[in-house]
Write a protein that holds these residues in place. Structure first.
Motif, mmCIF file in Angstrom:
data_model
loop_
_atom_site.group_PDB
_atom_site.id
_atom_site.type_symbol
_atom_site.label_atom_id
_atom_site.label_comp_id
_atom_site.label_asym_id
_atom_site.label_seq_id
_atom_site.Cartn_x
_atom_site.Cartn_y
_atom_site.Cartn_z
ATOM 1 N N GLY A 20 3.708 12.374 -1.114
ATOM 2 C CA GLY A 20 4.345 13.127 -0.037
ATOM 3 C C GLY A 20 4.520 12.250 1.184
ATOM 4 N N SER A 21 4.240 12.790 2.336
ATOM 5 C CA SER A 21 4.414 12.065 3.582
ATOM 6 C C SER A 21 3.529 10.823 3.649
ATOM 7 C CB SER A 21 4.061 12.984 4.763
ATOM 8 O OG SER A 21 3.926 12.245 5.948
ATOM 9 N N LEU A 22 4.080 9.745 4.226
ATOM 10 C CA LEU A 22 3.282 8.536 4.432
ATOM 11 C C LEU A 22 2.132 8.792 5.404
ATOM 12 C CD1 LEU A 22 6.140 5.902 4.531
ATOM 13 C CD2 LEU A 22 4.243 5.924 2.908
ATOM 14 N N TYR A 23 2.311 9.769 6.310
ATOM 15 C CA TYR A 23 1.215 10.118 7.217
ATOM 16 C C TYR A 23 0.073 10.760 6.430
ATOM 17 C CZ TYR A 23 4.786 9.342 10.768
ATOM 18 O OH TYR A 23 5.776 8.781 11.555
ATOM 19 N N PHE A 24 0.414 11.567 5.441
ATOM 20 C CA PHE A 24 -0.588 12.160 4.550
ATOM 21 C C PHE A 24 -1.295 11.072 3.759
ATOM 22 C CE2 PHE A 24 -1.086 14.414 0.239
ATOM 23 C CZ PHE A 24 -2.360 14.877 0.544
ATOM 24 N N ILE A 25 -0.525 10.134 3.214
ATOM 25 C CA ILE A 25 -1.105 9.046 2.439
ATOM 26 C C ILE A 25 -2.045 8.215 3.306
ATOM 27 C CG2 ILE A 25 -0.588 6.934 1.145
ATOM 28 C CD1 ILE A 25 0.126 9.603 -0.263
ATOM 29 N N SER A 26 -1.675 8.029 4.563
ATOM 30 C CA SER A 26 -2.540 7.287 5.483
ATOM 31 C C SER A 26 -3.891 7.979 5.649
ATOM 32 C CB SER A 26 -1.849 7.154 6.839
ATOM 33 O OG SER A 26 -2.692 6.538 7.785
ATOM 34 N N ASP A 27 -3.861 9.299 5.821
ATOM 35 C CA ASP A 27 -5.105 10.063 5.944
ATOM 36 C C ASP A 27 -5.947 9.961 4.673
ATOM 37 O OD1 ASP A 27 -4.345 10.844 8.477
ATOM 38 O OD2 ASP A 27 -3.655 12.837 7.880
ATOM 39 N N VAL A 28 -5.285 10.041 3.526
ATOM 40 C CA VAL A 28 -5.997 9.983 2.242
ATOM 41 C C VAL A 28 -6.653 8.620 2.053
ATOM 42 C CG1 VAL A 28 -5.727 10.031 -0.262
ATOM 43 C CG2 VAL A 28 -4.567 11.743 1.140
ATOM 44 N N ALA A 67 0.819 -1.205 0.000
ATOM 45 C CA ALA A 67 0.000 0.000 0.000
ATOM 46 C C ALA A 67 0.854 1.256 0.000
ATOM 47 C CB ALA A 67 -0.927 -0.008 1.214
ATOM 48 N N GLY A 68 0.435 2.238 -0.791
ATOM 49 C CA GLY A 68 1.099 3.535 -0.782
ATOM 50 C C GLY A 68 2.358 3.609 -1.601
ATOM 51 N N ARG A 69 2.618 2.590 -2.442
ATOM 52 C CA ARG A 69 3.784 2.622 -3.329
ATOM 53 C C ARG A 69 3.299 2.594 -4.774
ATOM 54 N NH1 ARG A 69 4.296 1.911 2.134
ATOM 55 N NH2 ARG A 69 6.473 2.039 2.762
ATOM 56 N N PHE A 70 3.121 3.767 -5.346
ATOM 57 C CA PHE A 70 2.500 3.945 -6.658
ATOM 58 C C PHE A 70 1.316 2.990 -6.804
ATOM 59 C CE2 PHE A 70 2.199 5.161 -11.094
ATOM 60 C CZ PHE A 70 2.652 6.472 -11.039
ATOM 61 N N ALA A 113 6.105 9.100 -1.487
ATOM 62 C CA ALA A 113 7.444 9.615 -1.823
ATOM 63 C C ALA A 113 7.769 10.730 -0.847
ATOM 64 C CB ALA A 113 7.468 10.113 -3.272
ATOM 65 N N HIS A 114 8.385 10.369 0.283
ATOM 66 C CA HIS A 114 8.502 11.293 1.416
ATOM 67 C C HIS A 114 9.861 11.963 1.526
ATOM 68 C CE1 HIS A 114 9.980 7.423 2.778
ATOM 69 N NE2 HIS A 114 10.647 8.041 3.727
ATOM 70 N N ASN A 115 10.732 11.772 0.531
ATOM 71 C CA ASN A 115 12.023 12.465 0.538
ATOM 72 C C ASN A 115 12.485 12.658 -0.902
ATOM 73 O OD1 ASN A 115 13.228 9.941 -0.233
ATOM 74 N ND2 ASN A 115 13.357 9.373 1.923
ATOM 75 N N ILE A 116 13.578 13.421 -1.073
ATOM 76 C CA ILE A 116 14.013 13.797 -2.411
ATOM 77 C C ILE A 116 14.425 12.576 -3.233
ATOM 78 C CG2 ILE A 116 16.374 14.288 -1.666
ATOM 79 C CD1 ILE A 116 14.384 16.179 -4.384
ATOM 80 N N SER A 117 15.022 11.571 -2.601
ATOM 81 C CA SER A 117 15.435 10.366 -3.329
ATOM 82 C C SER A 117 14.226 9.644 -3.907
ATOM 83 C CB SER A 117 16.218 9.424 -2.405
ATOM 84 O OG SER A 117 17.362 10.058 -1.880
ATOM 85 N N ALA A 118 13.148 9.574 -3.132
ATOM 86 C CA ALA A 118 11.933 8.918 -3.611
ATOM 87 C C ALA A 118 11.281 9.708 -4.737
ATOM 88 C CB ALA A 118 10.948 8.730 -2.454
ATOM 89 N N VAL A 119 11.295 11.044 -4.632
ATOM 90 C CA VAL A 119 10.728 11.881 -5.697
ATOM 91 C C VAL A 119 11.517 11.696 -6.992
ATOM 92 C CG1 VAL A 119 10.329 14.264 -6.453
ATOM 93 C CG2 VAL A 119 9.704 13.567 -4.134
#
Length: 452
Positions: free
Chosen positions: A435-443, A312-315, A329-335
């Motif tokens: 963005g943040s995994l916490y944001f993705i959790s809320d979504v 979950a939460g990976r594209f 994608a919660h950091n520059i490397s992931a982006v």
């Protein structure tokens, strides 16, 4: 003796799941001086449960979760009962400790807290720096549970870094370092070699280590540590190889080669070249584990395990009409990896990108990088960060990035942003929420409620 950690309540009062979580989350997050001595003392008081499990230890800046998921599914396909320890959770705390992908029941979380509580209370009274932190307690719960015999093998994901992470008391059968990138620099160091040194802290003397696709400078650090510890090392691109094909119909296909092993027709719903890399690390870790355990390698387990892996939460495509994708994608490397994926496989699609980022990340760099995808319309938004950690203010972030209003928009209310974007999507458009995994959790919670 001064108590360094506020007392919660007597053990008899931790009598519900909710009270157990309140106790866990009420603990301190960090101590001033990083050390494993406190964790070792904690576990020794509990009977050294970490020494009673077969473990595979997984570190890395990005890709840990996907690699754990691939590896779990391969081992499960082989007939193993597989425990996992992962963080953070997306929907519910219990996800952190799972068996065959199923989170522990509430009653087990309560039982484990009650089991370790007297030891926590004792250490609160006796340790000069105070008792265990929140993550140390969760780690101890995990080891205590799996020492009871609930899994044949446990895949343990590092929480932060490696060297001083509370999971690093384990002596695993195999270690893996998936990636090295920019994250948690205030703790791990301000260069990739410094970060790599922290990750390489999980390498144990004589224990095989599998290493993913890592730049030369940080890779040298890892190789040096492995050499000093006489640990056999397998490196993606040198000792094992993966060839990823273009995504087709939301499937990623690739081939894998390692020594005498060659698997030509592997596919996964986790798309992107980086997911092929993650899968390759998982396969090599499986090969090494089977060798250490003197067990046969099953090609069908590898094929089935990779094909059946979901994370979950990976594209993650959560809707097809319209197409909505979630990615933490919660950091520059992931982006960086997301932009490569969009350019390689979705260049002919218009992609609306809704971004909610924590303020302590390189938020402006993340937005600028995402804006390099030509067919992107970026919308910045706000969400409630976890605990004291704050989400980046979208309007301030928009000004800092310095794009024109046509390139980047701000809709502070993320629920409103989703409902504003959805009607604009045609059949070929994509809404990427990231963005943040916490944001993705809320979504995820919001979209599930909306689908009822």
């Amino acid at each position: 003796m001064v108590l360094h950690q506020p007392r919660f309540e007597e053990k008899s009062m931790i009598n519900t799941y909710e009270r157990a979580l309140k106790f866990i989350h009420g603990r301190s997050k960090f101590k001033k001086i990083p050390t494993l001595k406190r964790m070792r003392t904690f576990l020794d008081e509990l009977g050294s449960p970490d020494k009673q499990v077969n473990a595979i230890h997984v570190a890395g800046t990005n890709g840990k979760g996907s690699t754990v998921a691939f590896l779990r599914n391969i081992l499960q396909a082989d007939g193993n009962v597989v425990g996992t320890f992962t963080s953070p959770f997306l929907v519910k705390f219990n996800e952190r400790i799972s068996v065959n992908g199923i989170p522990l029941p509430d009653a087990e979380i309560l039982r484990l807290v009650q089991k370790i509580y007297p030891t926590v209370q004792k250490l609160d009274q006796t340790l000069p720096e105070g008792g265990p932190t929140e993550f140390e307690i969760i780690t101890a719960m995990m080891f205590s549970y799996f020492a009871e015999g609930h899994a044949d093998v446990v895949i343990v994901e590092v929480g932060l870094g490696g060297l001083y992470d509370s999971t690093n008391v384990i002596v695993p059968k195999v270690s893996a370092i998936v990636t090295i990138g920019w994250d948690h620099m205030h703790i791990l160091g301000d260069t990739l070699p410094k970060i790599a040194y922290q990750k390489a802290g999980i390498i144990k003397p004589g224990i095989p280590v599998v290493v993913g696709r890592i730049d030369p400078e940080p890779l040298k650090v890892i190789k040096d540590v492995a050499q000093k510890k006489k640990s056999p090392i397998s490196i993606l691109g040198d000792d094992f190889k993966v060839a990823a094909l273009k995504e087709h119909d939301w499937l990623q296909s690739f081939s894998f080669t390692s020594g005498k092993y060659r698997f030509a027709k592997l596919s996964t719903t986790l798309i992107g070249d980086y997911q092929a890399d993650n899968a390759a690390v998982a396969i090599q870790a499986y090969l090494d584990y089977q060798e250490v355990m003197d067990q046969a390698v099953s090609e069908s387990s590898i094929i089935d395990g990779i094909r059946n892996t979901q994370w979950a939460g990976r594209f993650e495509r959560v809707s097809t009409d319209p197409t909505i994708v979630l990615d933490g994608a919660h950091n520059i490397s992931a982006v960086d990896e997301i932009v490569k994926l969009l350019q390689n496989d979705f260049a002919d699609h218009k992609v609306y990108i809704l971004m909610g980022i924590l303020a302590d990340k390189q938020a402006d760099k993340m937005v600028r990088k995402m804006a390099t995808f030509e067919n992107a319309e970026i919308i910045l938004t706000h969400f409630a960060g976890p605990g004291k950690r704050q989400a980046a203010d979208p309007e301030a972030l928009e000004q800092k990035v310095g794009q024109t209003p046509d390139d980047i928009l701000t809709i502070a209310d993320w629920q409103q942003a989703i409902e504003t974007i959805k009607p604009k999507l045609n059949a070929d458009d994509i809404l990427l929420i990231t963005g943040s995994l916490y944001f993705i959790s809320d979504v995820r919670k919001y979209l599930k409620l909306n689908s009822k």
